[in-house]
Design a protein around this motif. Structure first.
Motif, PDB file in Angstrom:
ATOM      1  N   THR A 160       2.897   5.654  10.705  1.00 24.78           N
ATOM      2  CA  THR A 160       2.441   4.632   9.758  1.00 24.78           C
ATOM      3  C   THR A 160       3.497   3.535   9.648  1.00 24.78           C
ATOM      4  OG1 THR A 160       3.482   5.782   7.927  1.00 24.78           O
ATOM      5  CG2 THR A 160       1.201   6.367   8.400  1.00 24.78           C
ATOM      6  N   ARG A 219       0.849  -1.190   0.000  1.00 25.98           N
ATOM      7  CA  ARG A 219       0.000   0.000   0.000  1.00 25.98           C
ATOM      8  C   ARG A 219       0.883   1.237   0.000  1.00 25.98           C
ATOM      9  NH1 ARG A 219      -5.066  -0.437   1.912  1.00 25.98           N
ATOM     10  NH2 ARG A 219      -4.918   1.402   3.248  1.00 25.98           N
ATOM     11  N   VAL A 220       0.670   2.095  -1.003  1.00 24.97           N
ATOM     12  CA  VAL A 220       1.538   3.261  -1.162  1.00 24.97           C
ATOM     13  C   VAL A 220       0.717   4.542  -1.018  1.00 24.97           C
ATOM     14  CG1 VAL A 220       3.239   4.389  -2.645  1.00 24.97           C
ATOM     15  CG2 VAL A 220       2.890   1.917  -2.808  1.00 24.97           C
ATOM     16  N   LEU A 221       1.237   5.460  -0.212  1.00 25.84           N
ATOM     17  CA  LEU A 221       0.595   6.768  -0.063  1.00 25.84           C
ATOM     18  C   LEU A 221       1.425   7.796  -0.812  1.00 25.84           C
ATOM     19  CD1 LEU A 221      -1.666   8.356   1.498  1.00 25.84           C
ATOM     20  CD2 LEU A 221       0.111   8.907   3.157  1.00 25.84           C
ATOM     21  N   PRO A 255      -0.173   3.191   5.211  1.00 24.69           N
ATOM     22  CA  PRO A 255       0.611   2.838   4.015  1.00 24.69           C
ATOM     23  C   PRO A 255       1.889   2.084   4.382  1.00 24.69           C
ATOM     24  CG  PRO A 255       0.949   5.136   4.590  1.00 24.69           C
ATOM     25  CD  PRO A 255      -0.097   4.613   5.542  1.00 24.69           C
ATOM     26  N   ASN A 287      -2.767   1.977  -4.375  1.00 24.06           N
ATOM     27  CA  ASN A 287      -2.910   3.307  -3.790  1.00 24.06           C
ATOM     28  C   ASN A 287      -3.566   3.153  -2.413  1.00 24.06           C
ATOM     29  OD1 ASN A 287      -2.803   6.046  -3.572  1.00 24.06           O
ATOM     30  ND2 ASN A 287      -4.614   6.440  -4.845  1.00 24.06           N
ATOM     31  N   ALA A 288      -2.941   3.752  -1.391  1.00 20.35           N
ATOM     32  CA  ALA A 288      -3.445   3.562  -0.030  1.00 20.35           C
ATOM     33  C   ALA A 288      -4.811   4.208   0.170  1.00 20.35           C
ATOM     34  CB  ALA A 288      -2.445   4.113   0.981  1.00 20.35           C
TER      35      ALA A 288
END
Lengths: 367, 301
Positions: free
Chosen positions: B263, B182-184, B235, B214-215
């Protein structure tokens, strides 16, 4: 409107200061506007020599067929001339709306952009752009001219609502409290701009593009179609305003005295509110919020010609047009080939002017 | 769009006769201009959009470029071209003053009135393919090549980009453990509010192309997010732009922000800052950017 024009001539004279004779002021203003408009048509990021400008304009006359560069002709007739004409309409409309509101509130600080009238129009227009597709899906897509007319009309309604609201809050039993009026206007201005901000937040990227210019204004939207929609609305507002000159002169002496002079005060005030909102709203829908013209132009005219609305209103229209044409000429040439938002220029010019006005009034001891 | 320059010279002579000083200045200007624009009308191109400008350079066609917008920052040489302002607030006359014959316009270019005016003034408008990713890139290379009369170079570039792209996806594999990381994406960071990417953004597209997720997907576009919502999004990695990280004083400073620090990405200090145009532009460097992002996410074999 007959009862409005009926009252005896009310001359507002001030013996201490020498004024420009009205005929001189108006003809001088018209001449100045003509000169400035010609300059503006002759200048722009795209270089067109003065002689070519004349040739291209002459080429449009029937029976003449001069050899002109098609791209120069397109720049001049499709972009620059409508834009200068839009500047003329904008300046005249905003200045007259300012003068009307100042006559109504009996305060030279009332300006459509300061007391939320422009913001109310902007909020209504933003609502149409962002939510219009959901509120009335078929309507906006049906005919392009309905969409073209929907924006100015919505903005007019928004401006009208704000003007009426500010007046209601500021007036108690027919007497206007000026600080209260201004503060109410400022609060409503903030509310309306917050509404625009909220719509900006929910807007899609596509809609956002048509929203962003409202904070600073632009005359880049000037096309012949836009002019065709605006012209009747503004003609109505300006001609209507001229008919209010005498009643406004009477109103300057207080509502009771105006009533004794035979002015239908309620009707006059209502007409002022409607006409000022019509001019401001329809312009805001096209150009966004362009501030301070309605403040600066009437003030300069009052200094030169005195407060008689019969001179003030037409002279304001001329001077306002001159100011906006000049400001827009600067906006499109200073950083060419890019462009400055015109609202930055009018605010940079108008805000110090407003402060100077406040300081002078403070020195004179009036609020 | 050939402008008859003989007649223009004749008009210069006319102009010189006019007595006004202003006219004289105008004429001097014009003769200087006239020498710049050679007669016969060679192609003159204004490019609005960072990716389109990159494609022009990649096709070796920069000699026809007479102006670009403020988002055209790569290659370095593009920064020295005449700037026509921000893509979304173009000035019709300003663009035409460069006497272009073709305008390449990204889907951001506007306002629409100005584009319509430019077209009615005889400018050939070439719109970019909307969307993000390799398909849009290849379509844009083709369009720019066709508009600039460089179809052969465009075909070569397309083949090269296609190969690069195939190589990249061939090496993409799932992250260890199977789930997509999960990427922010953090666009900017002001006080404790972070501006992050939702669905339908270039950032979300890049994250997915590189094998991540996408987070945040509950909204479209870029939105401000509170520190708490950032923690809730949890994320595994944080992606940002070099420009955004620089404004904050480095990617490490970004991780120190409340919210981001709490996070999984913040605890593991997994943050990557890439040049904004390289990461989000969708230009010819797209396959490389996706590969670099995938390497960072651990999704590249």
């Amino acid at each position: 409107m007959n009862t409005l024009a009926a009252p005896a001539r009310v001359a507002v004279t001030d013996g201490r200061v020498r004024r420009l004779p009205p005929a001189l002021a108006l003809s001088g203003g018209a001449l100045l506007l003509a000169v400035v408009a010609v300059l503006a048509i002759g200048h722009g990021a795209y270089r067109i020599a003065p002689l070519d400008v004349l040739r291209i304009l002459a080429d449009r006359l029937p029976g003449l067929d001069l050899a002109v560069d098609p791209q120069q002709a397109a720049v001049l007739t499709a972009i620059r001339v409508p834009r200068v004409l839009l500047a003329v309409l904008t300046g005249a409309g905003l200045a007259v709306a300012g003068a009307l509101m100042q006559g109504l509130f009996r305060n030279p600080l009332a300006d459509p952009s300061l007391i939320g009238v422009s913001a109310g129009g902007a909020l209504a227009a933003a609502t149409v752009i962002v939510l219009g597709a959901q509120l009335a899906p078929g309507l906006l897509r049906a005919e392009p001219w309905i969409a073209a007319l929907a924006l100015p009309l919505a903005a007019f309604a928004g401006s009208l609502a704000v003007t009426a609201l500010v007046y209601r809050i500021g007036a108690a039993q027919g007497v206007l409290s000026l600080p209260l009026t201004l503060l109410a206007g400022i609060a409503i201005n903030a509310m309306a701009m917050a509404g625009v901000g909220l719509l900006t937040y929910v807007a899609t990227d596509e809609q956002l593009r048509s929203l962003t210019f409202w904070n600073l204004g632009s005359l880049a939207t000037g096309t012949w179609t836009v002019l065709a929609v605006l012209l009747p609305l503004l003609a109505l507002a300006l001609l209507g305003a001229l008919r209010l000159a005498q009643p406004l002169n009477a109103l300057a002496m207080g509502e009771a005295r105006a009533g004794h002079l035979g002015v239908d005060v309620r009707r006059c005030k209502r007409a002022v509110v409607v006409l000022a909102a019509l001019a401001t709203g329809s312009l805001v829908a096209v150009t966004g919020v362009i501030g301070f013209i309605g403040l600066v132009a009437p003030h300069i005219v009052r200094l030169l010609c005195g407060p008689d609305h019969r001179v003030l209103l037409p002279a304001c229209a001329l001077l306002g047009a001159v100011l906006v044409v000049l400001a827009d000429m600067a906006a499109r040439t200073v950083v060419a080939p890019a462009e400055l938002p015109i609202g930055i220029l009018t605010a940079a010019l108008g805000a110090p002017f407003f402060l100077a006005l406040l300081l002078r009034r403070r020195a004179a001891g009036s609020p | 769009m050939g402008t008859p320059h003989d007649r223009r010279r004749r008009q210069l002579a006319f102009g010189a006769l006019s007595s006004s000083g202003l006219a004289a200045v105008d004429v001097l200007w014009r003769s200087a201009r006239a020498q710049q624009a050679a007669p016969g009308g060679p192609m003159r191109v204004v490019s609005v959009g960072g990716a389109l400008t990159e494609i022009v350079y990649a096709l070796g066609a920069e000699s026809v470029l007479v102006g670009t917008d403020t988002t055209s920052l790569y290659p370095q040489a593009a920064q020295r071209t005449t700037k026509v302002g921000y893509a979304r607030s173009l000035s019709a006359e300003g663009v035409l003053s460069l006497r272009p014959t073709v305008m390449l316009a990204s889907s951001e270019a506007g306002p629409p009135t100005v584009l319509a005016q430019l077209q009615s003034a005889g400018l050939r408008l070439v719109r970019a393919e909307p969307g993000y990713g390799p398909a849009a890139l290849l379509a844009n290379v083709e369009r720019v090549g066709e508009a600039l009369g460089r179809a052969r170079e465009a075909d070569a570039l397309r083949a090269q980009l296609d190969t690069q792209w195939r190589e990249t996806i061939a090496r993409l594999r799932g992250a260890p453990g199977g789930a997509r990381p999960r990427v922010l994406f953090v666009l900017s960071h002001v006080a404790s509010n972070v501006q992050v990417s939702g669905a339908n953004t270039a950032a979300a597209a890049m994250i997915e192309l590189a094998g991540g997720a996408n987070a945040l997907g509950g909204f479209n576009g870029y939105r401000p997010l509170t520190a708490e919502a950032v923690v809730a999004a949890a994320p595994d990695a944080i992606l940002t732009t070099a420009q955004g990280a620089e404004a904050l004083g480095g990617a490490d400073r970004l991780l120190a922000q409340p919210g981001l620090a709490l996070t999984p990405a913040g605890r593991a200090r997994r943050v990557l800052a890439l040049d904004a145009l390289y990461l989000l532009g969708g230009g010819p460097r797209l396959p490389r950017a996706v590969a670099e992002l995938a390497r960072f996410l651990g999704t590249l074999a």
